[in-house]
Design an enzyme around this catalytic site. Structure first.
Site, PDB file in Angstrom:
ATOM      1  N   LYS A 100       0.805  -1.219   0.000  1.00  0.00           N
ATOM      2  CA  LYS A 100       0.000   0.000   0.000  1.00  0.00           C
ATOM      3  C   LYS A 100       0.836   1.266   0.000  1.00  0.00           C
ATOM      4  CE  LYS A 100      -4.284  -1.651   0.174  1.00  0.00           C
ATOM      5  NZ  LYS A 100      -5.336  -1.315  -0.796  1.00  0.00           N
TER       6      LYS A 100
ATOM      7  N   SER B 125      -3.002 -12.203   3.685  1.00  0.00           N
ATOM      8  CA  SER B 125      -3.318 -12.093   2.260  1.00  0.00           C
ATOM      9  C   SER B 125      -2.186 -12.631   1.398  1.00  0.00           C
ATOM     10  CB  SER B 125      -3.645 -10.648   1.883  1.00  0.00           C
ATOM     11  OG  SER B 125      -2.611  -9.768   2.280  1.00  0.00           O
TER      12      SER B 125
END
Length: 318
Positions: free
Chosen positions: A45, A279
């Site tokens: 991110k 994830s």
């Protein structure tokens, strides 16, 4: 040569072949893992945070000294805390209490104001549902209005997917020597998948793309949502539509349950020395599925989205 700031070391992360895991399971093909947990904020991110803020500054939608607000599961907030701090923007991160406490503490340490939102009645502690995220979004909107702030809006701002188109895709292509045949990604905002698959197809239109969702929450695949409170943090929010997926095709949908994501993340650490989060486990589990099926003999690229350090208070490492 030394970088001028941490902004200059976002992206450019290494990649590694997961040949040990593939061979141990008797599969044919290779998995290329992009180690984005080695970004300054320990997640992919950071790229999107930098892309959003730099684009907003360039087009004038973010004014000098204006407060930036965004909802986050922790990773986007960490990236924004770094980027905003270095560029002189106050930052408010709005996050569900269902996310791991390490994330909130890291954002605060980096200078963010962290607003924690209680989970809805009936929600499972440690598991953020789409309804929980909607409540976080409501609180974020209130703060934006009250403070005249700029909303980073990771689910919609073009800077998110553009960052992956401009950096993640060409890096994966170069790291694989142009051998990638497929890309698989666990869907959160959809920015990583949308930007990366578009960038890879700009190199080779035949590259196939697969979306990964939690079992029981495969809304993008059109399945009934029966388990919105899955343990895979950072995505799988049971949203049937995502902006960043509108202009790119999907060749297939894969589901991974929490136990499989957990055990694959654990195997990734033990077998390959890659200490990723939930994830990351989901992505590698999906890539292994693909090599056992439609991508047999191919080269599947995945992103190691964030660090296992962000999950020490969860059951990921039990």
């Amino acid at each position: 040569m030394a970088a001028n700031s941490m902004l200059d070391v976002i992206g450019g992360t290494p990649s590694v072949w997961l040949d040990r895991m593939v061979a141990a399971r008797g599969l044919d093909g290779r998995i290329l893992a992009k180690l984005d947990y080695l970004n300054p904020g320990f997640s992919k991110k950071d790229r999107a945070a930098k892309g959003i803020i730099e684009r907003a500054v360039a087009d004038g939608s973010l004014r000098p000294g204006q407060t930036v607000v965004e909802l986050t599961s922790g990773n986007m907030g960490t990236g924004l805390a770094i980027v905003c701090g270095l560029m002189g923007f106050p930052f408010v991160a709005v996050m569900s209490r269902g996310n791991s406490v390490e994330r909130a503490r890291m954002m605060a340490a980096l200078g963010a104001e962290v607003v924690l939102v209680d989970q809805l009645p009936g929600s499972t502690p440690g598991r953020v549902s789409g309804a929980d995220l909607a409540e976080v979004d409501r609180v974020a909107q209130e703060i934006v209005a009250a403070r005249g702030a700029f909303r980073a809006d990771q689910f919609h701002h073009a800077g998110n997917a553009a960052a992956h188109y401009e950096t993640t895709a060409p890096e994966i292509w170069a790291d694989s020597d142009g051998l990638v045949t497929a890309f698989a990604d666990f869907a959160g905002s959809g920015g990583t998948y949308g930007g990366t698959i578009a960038g890879l197809r700009a190199k080779n239109p035949e590259v196939r793309g697969y979306l990964v969702e939690p079992e029981g929450a495969a809304a993008l695949a059109g399945a009934e949502v029966t388990a919105p409170d899955h343990p895979i943090q950072g995505g799988g929010y049971s949203m049937a539509e995502l902006d960043f997926l509108q202009d790119v095709s999907v060749d297939g949908y894969l589901t991974v349950d929490g136990d499989m994501a957990r055990t694959t993340a654990q195997a990734l650490a033990k077998e390959e020395g890659v200490f990723g989060g939930f994830s990351a486990g989901a992505n590698v589990a999906a890539a292994l599925q693909l090599l056992a099926g439609p991508e047999k003999g191919g080269v599947v690229a995945v992103v190691i989205c964030d660090s296992g350090l962000k999950y020490l208070s969860t059951d990921l490492w039990d």
